[in-house]
Scaffold this motif. Structure first.
Motif, PDB file in Angstrom:
ATOM      1  N   ASN A 143       0.840  -1.192   0.000  1.00  0.00           N
ATOM      2  CA  ASN A 143       0.000   0.000   0.000  1.00  0.00           C
ATOM      3  C   ASN A 143       0.880   1.249   0.000  1.00  0.00           C
ATOM      4  O   ASN A 143       1.732   1.398   0.879  1.00  0.00           O
ATOM      5  CB  ASN A 143      -0.914   0.035   1.236  1.00  0.00           C
ATOM      6  CG  ASN A 143      -1.928  -1.084   1.241  1.00  0.00           C
ATOM      7  OD1 ASN A 143      -2.558  -1.366   0.237  1.00  0.00           O
ATOM      8  ND2 ASN A 143      -2.081  -1.742   2.383  1.00  0.00           N
ATOM      9  N   ASN A 144       0.674   2.122  -0.968  1.00  0.00           N
ATOM     10  CA  ASN A 144       1.362   3.403  -0.970  1.00  0.00           C
ATOM     11  C   ASN A 144       0.667   4.360  -0.008  1.00  0.00           C
ATOM     12  O   ASN A 144      -0.552   4.323   0.134  1.00  0.00           O
ATOM     13  CB  ASN A 144       1.377   4.004  -2.380  1.00  0.00           C
ATOM     14  CG  ASN A 144       2.133   3.136  -3.367  1.00  0.00           C
ATOM     15  OD1 ASN A 144       3.177   2.585  -3.035  1.00  0.00           O
ATOM     16  ND2 ASN A 144       1.624   3.020  -4.582  1.00  0.00           N
ATOM     17  N   TYR A 145       1.450   5.197   0.655  1.00  0.00           N
ATOM     18  CA  TYR A 145       0.895   6.089   1.682  1.00  0.00           C
ATOM     19  C   TYR A 145       1.292   7.545   1.427  1.00  0.00           C
ATOM     20  O   TYR A 145       2.405   7.830   0.979  1.00  0.00           O
ATOM     21  CB  TYR A 145       1.388   5.688   3.077  1.00  0.00           C
ATOM     22  CG  TYR A 145       0.345   4.935   3.882  1.00  0.00           C
ATOM     23  CD1 TYR A 145      -0.400   5.580   4.859  1.00  0.00           C
ATOM     24  CD2 TYR A 145       0.099   3.591   3.639  1.00  0.00           C
ATOM     25  CE1 TYR A 145      -1.355   4.889   5.596  1.00  0.00           C
ATOM     26  CE2 TYR A 145      -0.855   2.897   4.366  1.00  0.00           C
ATOM     27  CZ  TYR A 145      -1.584   3.555   5.346  1.00  0.00           C
ATOM     28  OH  TYR A 145      -2.540   2.881   6.054  1.00  0.00           O
ATOM     29  N   TYR A 146       0.355   8.422   1.724  1.00  0.00           N
ATOM     30  CA  TYR A 146       0.587   9.864   1.679  1.00  0.00           C
ATOM     31  C   TYR A 146       0.581  10.396   3.109  1.00  0.00           C
ATOM     32  O   TYR A 146      -0.286  10.041   3.910  1.00  0.00           O
ATOM     33  CB  TYR A 146      -0.510  10.548   0.861  1.00  0.00           C
ATOM     34  CG  TYR A 146      -0.587  12.048   1.055  1.00  0.00           C
ATOM     35  CD1 TYR A 146       0.312  12.902   0.420  1.00  0.00           C
ATOM     36  CD2 TYR A 146      -1.556  12.612   1.884  1.00  0.00           C
ATOM     37  CE1 TYR A 146       0.241  14.279   0.612  1.00  0.00           C
ATOM     38  CE2 TYR A 146      -1.632  13.982   2.081  1.00  0.00           C
ATOM     39  CZ  TYR A 146      -0.735  14.806   1.437  1.00  0.00           C
ATOM     40  OH  TYR A 146      -0.798  16.167   1.636  1.00  0.00           O
ATOM     41  N   ILE A 147       1.588  11.241   3.438  1.00  0.00           N
ATOM     42  CA  ILE A 147       1.669  11.853   4.759  1.00  0.00           C
ATOM     43  C   ILE A 147       1.445  13.360   4.616  1.00  0.00           C
ATOM     44  O   ILE A 147       2.265  14.054   4.008  1.00  0.00           O
ATOM     45  CB  ILE A 147       3.042  11.615   5.424  1.00  0.00           C
ATOM     46  CG1 ILE A 147       3.364  10.122   5.488  1.00  0.00           C
ATOM     47  CG2 ILE A 147       3.082  12.223   6.816  1.00  0.00           C
ATOM     48  CD1 ILE A 147       4.756   9.836   6.042  1.00  0.00           C
ATOM     49  N   GLY A 148       0.346  13.851   5.168  1.00  0.00           N
ATOM     50  CA  GLY A 148       0.054  15.275   5.094  1.00  0.00           C
ATOM     51  C   GLY A 148       0.627  16.073   6.243  1.00  0.00           C
ATOM     52  O   GLY A 148       0.476  17.300   6.289  1.00  0.00           O
ATOM     53  N   ALA A 149       1.301  15.399   7.184  1.00  0.00           N
ATOM     54  CA  ALA A 149       1.782  16.060   8.400  1.00  0.00           C
ATOM     55  C   ALA A 149       3.209  16.578   8.274  1.00  0.00           C
ATOM     56  O   ALA A 149       3.749  17.133   9.223  1.00  0.00           O
ATOM     57  CB  ALA A 149       1.686  15.097   9.587  1.00  0.00           C
ATOM     58  N   THR A 150       3.830  16.390   7.128  1.00  0.00           N
ATOM     59  CA  THR A 150       5.175  16.936   6.915  1.00  0.00           C
ATOM     60  C   THR A 150       5.282  17.394   5.473  1.00  0.00           C
ATOM     61  O   THR A 150       4.614  16.859   4.588  1.00  0.00           O
ATOM     62  CB  THR A 150       6.271  15.908   7.244  1.00  0.00           C
ATOM     63  OG1 THR A 150       7.548  16.549   7.247  1.00  0.00           O
ATOM     64  CG2 THR A 150       6.279  14.758   6.253  1.00  0.00           C
ATOM     65  N   GLU A 151       6.122  18.402   5.249  1.00  0.00           N
ATOM     66  CA  GLU A 151       6.105  19.075   3.958  1.00  0.00           C
ATOM     67  C   GLU A 151       7.470  19.048   3.268  1.00  0.00           C
ATOM     68  O   GLU A 151       8.511  18.975   3.910  1.00  0.00           O
ATOM     69  CB  GLU A 151       5.703  20.540   4.142  1.00  0.00           C
ATOM     70  CG  GLU A 151       4.344  20.734   4.778  1.00  0.00           C
ATOM     71  CD  GLU A 151       4.322  21.945   5.692  1.00  0.00           C
ATOM     72  OE1 GLU A 151       3.297  22.645   5.698  1.00  0.00           O
ATOM     73  OE2 GLU A 151       5.330  22.179   6.402  1.00  0.00           O
TER      74      GLU A 151
END
Length: 373
Positions: free
Chosen positions: A206-214
């Motif tokens: 599963n590929n994951y996106y993290i919105g908590a770091t930029e």
């Protein structure tokens, strides 16, 4: 070794400089290496790396072999358990790699990990998280209808599985990269990251996106869909469909019609999208370095004042040029300020640690500007 950061460069010497510095700051607490692979840049990128970063592994290609082949070359010599594929026109926030490691090590089923990408204006780049571009979805995108192309069901601040990540920042186990064969070298430009994301998911991850770091990415996806872009995009999608979908005459005819229609209407629509270039009325330098302030004052032709981090408390600052000194303010705080004051006719420039230049970009479809002082 825990992490290998692979930076593929072509002709962006100053942006590469900042990218390397930001990565060095972001791997302070990680056993890591940086690999720069250069695709025959005509500028002095390689000389800069040799002089300023002699500890970095530098691979110099004699010709531009494209995105896929060059990254595969670099990963082949990488020593890290994980690799991060990174564009040179990026700057990574402190703590980003730790967050990616945390997600990646939480489950054996995690494939590639991506993060919140913002452009030089402080705005979110929607290509940070995308859906699988089926033929129908790609046709809609070519016609300017992008809702189904991007993973809009996932909030930009969320952490969640998404099918497709962007090649400007892809973090994954080196073993997974090798298991799926890395980037497909049939692609030269566009589509490589879609193909790799798809292969990873097809392999059971599963590929994951993290919105908590930029991560700052100066050259975002072009909003001006000119004829050359459409040809390259459609060509990449054709390769993708032949490999992973059942291509047919009806499908090809439909998408060809969509490309032709998009080319026909691009002129008037692109003119409407052009923003008027604005000259800021004032400049604010976030620094404690008086010599830097003096040098900038002698270079920039608008009123300039110094400011402290209390700028976070301001509610309205418009038509202002922000200049951030990374020796004073870390990248993660810089990105917070950019997001806070975006879309108010403001412009943003960054001075990497100890450097005699500032860089930035005022449009997401341009790779940015450099001012040496």
């Amino acid at each position: 070794m825990k992490l290998s950061v692979v930076i593929l460069n072509y002709n962006v010497r100053y942006f590469l400089h900042q990218c390397i510095v930001s990565v060095q700051r972001a791997v302070t607490n990680i056993d890591a290496e940086i690999i720069v692979i250069d695709n025959a840049s005509p500028d002095d990128s390689c000389q800069m790396v040799k002089e300023l970063f002699p500890e970095i592994t530098l691979i110099e290609n004699k010709e531009n072999v494209g995105f896929s082949k060059a990254n595969n070359q670099a990963v082949a010599v990488a020593k890290g358990e994980y690799v991060c594929i990174l564009n040179p026109d990026t700057a990574v926030a402190e703590g980003t790699f730790e967050k990616c490691l945390g997600i990646s090590e939480s489950s054996k089923k995690i494939g590639a990990v991506g993060v919140y990408l913002l452009d030089g204006t402080g705005n979110f780049l929607p290509e940070s998280k995308r859906n699988i571009p089926t033929p129908w979805v790609s046709l809609l995108k070519i016609l300017g209808l992008t809702k189904k192309y991007y993973a809009t069901r996932v909030s930009k601040n969320a952490t969640a599985p998404v099918p497709v990540l962007v090649g400007a920042f892809m973090f994954l186990k080196r073993s997974v990269y090798n298991q799926v064969g890395g980037f497909d070298e049939d692609y030269f430009m566009y589509g490589e990251d879609i193909d790799l994301s798809y292969k990873i998911e097809q392999a059971g991850y599963n590929n994951y996106y993290i919105g908590a770091t930029e991560t700052l990415h100066y050259k975002g996806e072009s909003t001006q869909k000119d004829a050359a872009y459409l040809d390259r995009f459609y060509g990449a999608m054709q390769i993708f469909y032949k490999k992973h979908f059942n291509s047919n005459v009806l499908l090809n005819a439909s998408v060809n019609t969509g490309v032709s229609l998009a080319k026909r209407v691009k002129g008037s629509s692109s003119e409407k999208r052009k923003k008027q270039d604005l000259t800021p009325k004032k400049a604010i330098v976030l620094t404690e370095n008086l010599q830097l302030l003096k040098s900038l004052s002698e270079t920039i032709g608008i009123p300039l004042t110094a400011s402290s981090k209390t700028i976070f408390q301001e509610t309205e600052l418009t038509n202002t040029l922000f200049i951030f000194d990374v020796d004073y303010m870390p990248y993660r705080q810089i990105f917070m300020v950019m997001r806070k004051f975006k879309n108010q006719d403001n412009q943003f420039r960054i001075r990497p640690p100890g450097c005699n230049f500032i860089i930035g970009s005022d449009k997401s479809d341009e790779k940015g500007s450099v001012l040496v002082f």
